[in-house]
Design a protein around this motif. Structure first.
Motif, PDB file in Angstrom:
ATOM      1  N   LEU A 140       0.514  -2.940  -5.339  1.00  0.00           N
ATOM      2  CA  LEU A 140      -0.189  -1.856  -6.028  1.00  0.00           C
ATOM      3  C   LEU A 140       0.012  -1.964  -7.531  1.00  0.00           C
ATOM      4  CD1 LEU A 140       0.349   1.412  -3.959  1.00  0.00           C
ATOM      5  CD2 LEU A 140      -1.830   0.446  -4.696  1.00  0.00           C
ATOM      6  N   ARG A 141       1.241  -2.239  -7.926  1.00  0.00           N
ATOM      7  CA  ARG A 141       1.538  -2.370  -9.356  1.00  0.00           C
ATOM      8  C   ARG A 141       0.775  -3.531  -9.988  1.00  0.00           C
ATOM      9  NH1 ARG A 141       7.961  -1.271  -8.631  1.00  0.00           N
ATOM     10  NH2 ARG A 141       7.836   1.007  -8.628  1.00  0.00           N
ATOM     11  N   LYS A 142       0.429  -4.537  -9.191  1.00  0.00           N
ATOM     12  CA  LYS A 142      -0.351  -5.688  -9.668  1.00  0.00           C
ATOM     13  C   LYS A 142      -1.852  -5.422  -9.596  1.00  0.00           C
ATOM     14  CE  LYS A 142       2.946  -8.793 -10.337  1.00  0.00           C
ATOM     15  NZ  LYS A 142       3.175  -9.505 -11.562  1.00  0.00           N
ATOM     16  N   LYS A 143      -2.186  -4.170  -9.199  1.00  0.00           N
ATOM     17  CA  LYS A 143      -3.591  -3.734  -9.132  1.00  0.00           C
ATOM     18  C   LYS A 143      -4.393  -4.478  -8.061  1.00  0.00           C
ATOM     19  CE  LYS A 143      -3.261  -1.236 -13.010  1.00  0.00           C
ATOM     20  NZ  LYS A 143      -2.406  -0.103 -12.855  1.00  0.00           N
ATOM     21  N   MET A 144      -3.735  -4.862  -6.984  1.00  0.00           N
ATOM     22  CA  MET A 144      -4.453  -5.516  -5.881  1.00  0.00           C
ATOM     23  C   MET A 144      -5.268  -4.463  -5.134  1.00  0.00           C
ATOM     24  SD  MET A 144      -1.663  -8.269  -4.464  1.00  0.00           S
ATOM     25  CE  MET A 144      -2.831  -9.071  -3.366  1.00  0.00           C
ATOM     26  N   SER A 145      -6.297  -4.902  -4.458  1.00  0.00           N
ATOM     27  CA  SER A 145      -7.171  -3.974  -3.730  1.00  0.00           C
ATOM     28  C   SER A 145      -6.472  -3.447  -2.475  1.00  0.00           C
ATOM     29  CB  SER A 145      -8.471  -4.667  -3.342  1.00  0.00           C
ATOM     30  OG  SER A 145      -8.235  -5.621  -2.317  1.00  0.00           O
ATOM     31  N   ASP A 146      -6.869  -2.251  -2.091  1.00  0.00           N
ATOM     32  CA  ASP A 146      -6.282  -1.647  -0.891  1.00  0.00           C
ATOM     33  C   ASP A 146      -6.456  -2.526   0.350  1.00  0.00           C
ATOM     34  OD1 ASP A 146      -5.622   0.412  -2.576  1.00  0.00           O
ATOM     35  OD2 ASP A 146      -6.775   1.956  -1.519  1.00  0.00           O
ATOM     36  N   PRO A 147      -7.661  -3.049   0.605  1.00  0.00           N
ATOM     37  CA  PRO A 147      -7.809  -3.894   1.801  1.00  0.00           C
ATOM     38  C   PRO A 147      -6.875  -5.112   1.787  1.00  0.00           C
ATOM     39  CG  PRO A 147      -9.970  -3.252   0.992  1.00  0.00           C
ATOM     40  CD  PRO A 147      -8.966  -2.820  -0.046  1.00  0.00           C
ATOM     41  N   ASP A 148      -6.698  -5.708   0.611  1.00  0.00           N
ATOM     42  CA  ASP A 148      -5.793  -6.858   0.519  1.00  0.00           C
ATOM     43  C   ASP A 148      -4.351  -6.434   0.797  1.00  0.00           C
ATOM     44  OD1 ASP A 148      -7.823  -8.644  -0.012  1.00  0.00           O
ATOM     45  OD2 ASP A 148      -7.491  -8.670  -2.184  1.00  0.00           O
ATOM     46  N   ILE A 149      -3.948  -5.308   0.250  1.00  0.00           N
ATOM     47  CA  ILE A 149      -2.584  -4.814   0.463  1.00  0.00           C
ATOM     48  C   ILE A 149      -2.347  -4.547   1.949  1.00  0.00           C
ATOM     49  CG2 ILE A 149      -0.985  -2.910   0.021  1.00  0.00           C
ATOM     50  CD1 ILE A 149      -2.327  -2.669  -2.766  1.00  0.00           C
TER      51      ILE A 149
END
Length: 82
Positions: A53-62
């Protein structure tokens, strides 16, 4: 065990009771260890998701990479797992 045949009934009963207690304790300890392992794995997943999340990754990827549920991701976003 052949030696047990010569024991009186009271001694046999005590022996069997001790064996049962040992069995129950052993399974309890194994259960505790398994639970601790699962909790550790879950904590690691949540920490990984927070970093993502801190790296601004997308929710689906997380969700896919960390292997958590959408509800767990929402918890992280609300700050309950920081």
């Amino acid at each position: 065990m052949a030696e047990m045949d010569s024991w009186d009934e009271k001694l046999k009963a005590e022996y069997k009771e001790q064996q049962a207690r040992r069995y129950n304790i052993s399974h309890y300890v194994k259960g505790e260890k398994q639970q601790a392992k699962e909790e550790g794995e879950q904590k690691a997943k949540m920490e990984m998701a927070l970093k993502m999340l801190r790296k601004k990754m997308s929710d689906p990827d997380i969700l896919e990479i960390a292997g958590i549920t959408p509800e767990q991701l929402d918890e992280i976003k609300r700050g309950k797992n920081k």
